[in-house]
Write a protein that holds these residues in place. Structure first.
Motif, PDB file in Angstrom:
ATOM      1  N   GLU A 145      -0.792  -1.288  -1.811  1.00 60.06           N
ATOM      2  CA  GLU A 145      -0.046  -0.169  -0.993  1.00 60.06           C
ATOM      3  C   GLU A 145       0.163   1.358  -1.763  1.00 60.06           C
ATOM      4  O   GLU A 145       0.202   0.973  -2.939  1.00 60.06           O
ATOM      5  N   GLY A 146      -1.043   2.127  -0.616  1.00 58.44           N
ATOM      6  CA  GLY A 146      -0.805   3.015  -1.261  1.00 58.44           C
ATOM      7  C   GLY A 146       0.861   3.975  -0.582  1.00 58.44           C
ATOM      8  O   GLY A 146       0.285   4.301   0.613  1.00 58.44           O
ATOM      9  N   PHE A 147       0.885   5.209  -1.725  1.00 58.89           N
ATOM     10  CA  PHE A 147       2.485   5.366  -1.013  1.00 58.89           C
ATOM     11  C   PHE A 147       1.440   7.385  -1.384  1.00 58.89           C
ATOM     12  O   PHE A 147       1.009   7.523  -2.875  1.00 58.89           O
ATOM     13  N   VAL A 148       2.153   8.669  -1.026  1.00 61.26           N
ATOM     14  CA  VAL A 148       1.856   9.786  -1.393  1.00 61.26           C
ATOM     15  C   VAL A 148       3.403  10.369  -1.067  1.00 61.26           C
ATOM     16  O   VAL A 148       4.184  10.266  -0.125  1.00 61.26           O
ATOM     17  N   ASP A 149       3.590  11.195  -2.596  1.00 60.85           N
ATOM     18  CA  ASP A 149       5.045  11.731  -2.176  1.00 60.85           C
ATOM     19  C   ASP A 149       5.954  10.659  -1.587  1.00 60.85           C
ATOM     20  O   ASP A 149       6.927  10.796  -1.209  1.00 60.85           O
ATOM     21  N   GLY A 150       6.174   9.236  -2.228  1.00 56.26           N
ATOM     22  CA  GLY A 150       6.861   8.419  -2.163  1.00 56.26           C
ATOM     23  C   GLY A 150       6.874   7.600  -0.847  1.00 56.26           C
ATOM     24  O   GLY A 150       7.219   6.895  -0.230  1.00 56.26           O
ATOM     25  N   VAL A 151       5.991   8.177   0.483  1.00 54.43           N
ATOM     26  CA  VAL A 151       5.429   7.592   1.497  1.00 54.43           C
ATOM     27  C   VAL A 151       4.293   7.141   1.754  1.00 54.43           C
ATOM     28  O   VAL A 151       3.506   7.472   1.142  1.00 54.43           O
ATOM     29  N   ALA A 152       4.540   5.599   2.513  1.00 55.66           N
ATOM     30  CA  ALA A 152       3.286   4.974   2.666  1.00 55.66           C
ATOM     31  C   ALA A 152       2.284   6.012   3.562  1.00 55.66           C
ATOM     32  O   ALA A 152       2.765   5.893   4.240  1.00 55.66           O
ATOM     33  N   PHE A 153       0.973   5.498   2.816  1.00 55.29           N
ATOM     34  CA  PHE A 153      -0.243   6.304   4.368  1.00 55.29           C
ATOM     35  C   PHE A 153      -0.989   5.222   4.887  1.00 55.29           C
ATOM     36  O   PHE A 153      -1.214   4.292   4.291  1.00 55.29           O
ATOM     37  N   GLU A 154      -1.534   5.343   6.216  1.00 56.28           N
ATOM     38  CA  GLU A 154      -2.001   4.693   7.061  1.00 56.28           C
ATOM     39  C   GLU A 154      -3.756   4.673   5.839  1.00 56.28           C
ATOM     40  O   GLU A 154      -4.222   5.488   6.106  1.00 56.28           O
ATOM     41  N   GLY A 155      -3.942   3.252   6.038  1.00 52.55           N
ATOM     42  CA  GLY A 155      -4.993   2.538   6.279  1.00 52.55           C
ATOM     43  C   GLY A 155      -4.955   1.920   3.952  1.00 52.55           C
ATOM     44  O   GLY A 155      -6.211   2.186   3.637  1.00 52.55           O
ATOM     45  N   GLY A 156      -4.026   2.334   3.842  1.00 54.24           N
ATOM     46  CA  GLY A 156      -3.410   2.357   2.265  1.00 54.24           C
ATOM     47  C   GLY A 156      -3.641   1.042   1.958  1.00 54.24           C
ATOM     48  O   GLY A 156      -3.054   0.812   0.971  1.00 54.24           O
ATOM     49  N   LYS A 157      -3.260  -0.144   2.487  1.00 58.39           N
ATOM     50  CA  LYS A 157      -2.942  -1.254   2.389  1.00 58.39           C
ATOM     51  C   LYS A 157      -4.132  -2.110   2.634  1.00 58.39           C
ATOM     52  O   LYS A 157      -4.679  -1.852   3.028  1.00 58.39           O
ATOM     53  N   GLY A 158      -3.506  -2.940   1.789  1.00 58.46           N
ATOM     54  CA  GLY A 158      -4.702  -4.166   2.100  1.00 58.46           C
ATOM     55  C   GLY A 158      -4.264  -5.558   1.596  1.00 58.46           C
ATOM     56  O   GLY A 158      -3.684  -5.208   0.426  1.00 58.46           O
ATOM     57  N   GLU A 159      -4.835  -6.434   1.884  1.00 60.31           N
ATOM     58  CA  GLU A 159      -4.052  -8.141   0.895  1.00 60.31           C
ATOM     59  C   GLU A 159      -5.105  -8.776   0.835  1.00 60.31           C
ATOM     60  O   GLU A 159      -6.399  -8.870   1.382  1.00 60.31           O
ATOM     61  N   ASN A 160      -5.160  -9.543  -1.218  1.00 63.21           N
ATOM     62  CA  ASN A 160      -6.342 -10.365  -1.114  1.00 63.21           C
ATOM     63  C   ASN A 160      -7.505  -9.729  -0.945  1.00 63.21           C
ATOM     64  O   ASN A 160      -8.659 -10.455  -0.403  1.00 63.21           O
ATOM     65  N   HIS A 161      -7.847  -9.259  -0.897  1.00 66.03           N
ATOM     66  CA  HIS A 161      -9.059  -7.935  -0.993  1.00 66.03           C
ATOM     67  C   HIS A 161      -9.951  -7.858  -2.494  1.00 66.03           C
ATOM     68  O   HIS A 161      -9.692  -7.612  -3.492  1.00 66.03           O
ATOM     69  N   PRO A 162     -10.623  -8.421  -1.801  1.00 63.85           N
ATOM     70  CA  PRO A 162     -12.108  -8.661  -3.332  1.00 63.85           C
ATOM     71  C   PRO A 162     -12.101  -7.403  -3.640  1.00 63.85           C
ATOM     72  O   PRO A 162     -13.563  -6.688  -2.814  1.00 63.85           O
ATOM     73  N   TYR A 196     -11.992  14.821   0.563  1.00 70.20           N
ATOM     74  CA  TYR A 196     -11.768  13.758   0.942  1.00 70.20           C
ATOM     75  C   TYR A 196     -11.914  13.432   2.483  1.00 70.20           C
ATOM     76  O   TYR A 196     -11.281  14.643   2.842  1.00 70.20           O
ATOM     77  N   GLY A 197     -12.276  12.258   2.756  1.00 71.26           N
ATOM     78  CA  GLY A 197     -12.994  12.382   4.504  1.00 71.26           C
ATOM     79  C   GLY A 197     -11.189  12.384   5.065  1.00 71.26           C
ATOM     80  O   GLY A 197     -11.341  13.040   6.719  1.00 71.26           O
ATOM     81  N   ALA A 198     -10.185  11.836   5.127  1.00 71.50           N
ATOM     82  CA  ALA A 198      -8.789  12.342   5.390  1.00 71.50           C
ATOM     83  C   ALA A 198      -8.176  13.850   5.174  1.00 71.50           C
ATOM     84  O   ALA A 198      -7.500  13.585   3.786  1.00 71.50           O
ATOM     85  N   GLU A 199      -8.006  14.663   5.716  1.00 69.27           N
ATOM     86  CA  GLU A 199      -7.709  15.897   5.410  1.00 69.27           C
ATOM     87  C   GLU A 199      -6.224  16.056   4.572  1.00 69.27           C
ATOM     88  O   GLU A 199      -5.717  16.380   4.161  1.00 69.27           O
ATOM     89  N   ASP A 200      -5.681  15.293   5.523  1.00 70.85           N
ATOM     90  CA  ASP A 200      -4.090  15.157   4.806  1.00 70.85           C
ATOM     91  C   ASP A 200      -4.247  14.531   3.890  1.00 70.85           C
ATOM     92  O   ASP A 200      -2.754  14.431   3.021  1.00 70.85           O
ATOM     93  N   LEU A 201      -5.056  13.910   2.906  1.00 72.56           N
ATOM     94  CA  LEU A 201      -4.855  13.299   2.059  1.00 72.56           C
ATOM     95  C   LEU A 201      -5.696  13.693   0.892  1.00 72.56           C
ATOM     96  O   LEU A 201      -5.558  13.765  -0.443  1.00 72.56           O
ATOM     97  N   SER A 202      -7.026  14.546   0.996  1.00 71.42           N
ATOM     98  CA  SER A 202      -7.489  15.246   0.068  1.00 71.42           C
ATOM     99  C   SER A 202      -7.085  15.953  -1.220  1.00 71.42           C
ATOM    100  O   SER A 202      -5.754  17.091  -0.586  1.00 71.42           O
TER     101      SER A 202
END
Length: 382
Positions: free
Chosen positions: A171-188, A223-229
């Protein structure tokens, strides 16, 4: 029926066909008899309306289209045969005159098979292609087969290494807040595949199963998502499992090959060498033939009618469509995937269609020039 033939430019011809006024009258009457049961006029039973009444109500030309079609279908084939013109396209038809009491006149513009003046086609030389198979090539193919037969097994006695597959939650966080599309489970995730953000996979190396870790990365500026670039991010990662690929021994490949006559490693090498040799020879034959045809086409000049090219283009499109369907796709889906329109796709394959069209005409001319014939016995044998 009378006929005039006019030769046009670029291997085109115009047939002017005249049908007598009597034949036109018969065709109009035939059209009336065919259509009257569908025409209703007050005061008359359906199908009993006189022709003159219908023509008065709907105009004298009410049956002309049907009559014209009948006459063109009946007279065009006979006109082509009488003309002696070798027609190679569908006609573009134009009605010149259709009027009661007058002959029916129409024209048919057609493409004519061009006169092919053969260039050099005997003694043409082509590039010789080496079709030998070396021991190194056989071993390289064996290694491919080893990789294709690799087994994936769980690793419990060591940490993650490059080339392993790590099964992770993240799970990914920017400035302590989880961002959309940044989470995965059992990902190979294959370590070294560079499928995640730069620096992410490298930080997994050395982690053990069931270990948790926070990984620091930076999103690229583009990066494709401007809010994360360009943003710094933290990923919380849990490793569930470590997997690795193990390659079978070469001797195992021979034992598991299930190929008739293959029992030992040497048998398998010979089988692979024979298969590669056949593939090389088939590819060489195709390349040899293509080069030969290209040289013969370049040595032979003639005007290719647009109609012949268009017909060959449609045939080529249909061949490609069938090949695509055999792979479980349709042409529209294929065009969307490749980002092409039907028009750009046709333009792309137009040179291929032109080559096929020219080659067909040249081969016909060679058959004629060499007086080549095939017997029924040869056909049956083939």
């Amino acid at each position: 029926m009378s006929l005039q033939v006019e030769k046009l430019e670029k291997n085109m011809a115009k047939l002017t066909i005249e049908v007598s006024a009597e034949e036109l009258e018969k065709a109009i009457q035939g059209a009336y008899l065919k259509q009257r049961k569908h025409i209703s006029v007050p005061g008359f039973r359906k199908g009993k309306v006189p022709r003159a009444m219908i023509e008065k109500m709907y105009g004298v030309g009410v049956f002309f289209e049907d009559a014209a079609n009948t006459l063109m279908q009946a007279n065009y084939p006979a006109a082509v045969e009488e003309s002696g013109v070798d027609v190679v396209s569908r006609p573009v038809v134009d009605i010149v005159q259709i009027e009661k009491g007058q002959p029916f006149i129409f024209t048919a513009e057609v493409a004519v098979k061009p006169e092919v003046t053969l260039g050099k086609y005997q003694g043409v030389t082509v590039t010789k292609i080496d079709t030998s198979v070396s021991d190194e090539e056989v071993m390289a193919e064996l290694e491919k087969e080893r990789n294709n037969n690799a087994r994936t097994v769980s690793v419990t006695d060591r940490a993650i290494a490059t080339g392993d597959t790590a099964v992770i939650d993240f799970e990914g966080f920017v400035d302590g807040v989880a961002f959309e599309g940044g989470k995965g489970e059992n990902h190979p995730l294959v370590i070294g595949s560079h499928s995640f953000i730069e620096g992410f996979e490298e930080q997994l190396v050395g982690m053990a199963a069931n270990e948790e870790k926070e990984i620091q990365v930076k999103f690229p500026e583009n990066y494709g998502a401007e809010d994360l670039s360009g943003k710094d991010a933290t990923f919380k990662v849990l490793v569930h499992e470590i997997k690795t690929r193990t390659l079978p021994a070469l001797e195992e490949l021979a034992e598991e090959a299930e190929i008739e006559g293959v029992e030992t490693l040497e048998d398998l090498k010979l089988n692979i060498k024979t298969r590669m040799l056949n593939q090389k020879e088939a590819a060489a034959e195709e390349k040899y033939t293509d080069e030969l045809y290209t040289k013969v086409i370049e040595a032979t000049e003639f005007d290719l009618p647009e109609a012949i090219l268009n017909q060959e283009l449609e045939s080529t499109v249909n061949d490609i469509r069938q090949n695509i369907q055999n792979q479980g796709l349709d042409l529209d889906t294929f065009l969307k995937i490749t980002g092409k329109t039907a028009e750009t796709f046709k333009e792309e394959i137009k040179p291929q269609a032109e080559k096929r069209a020219r080659l067909n005409l040249i081969l016909e001319a060679i058959v004629k020039a060499e007086n080549l014939t095939v017997s029924e016995e040869e056909i049956d044998e083939e």
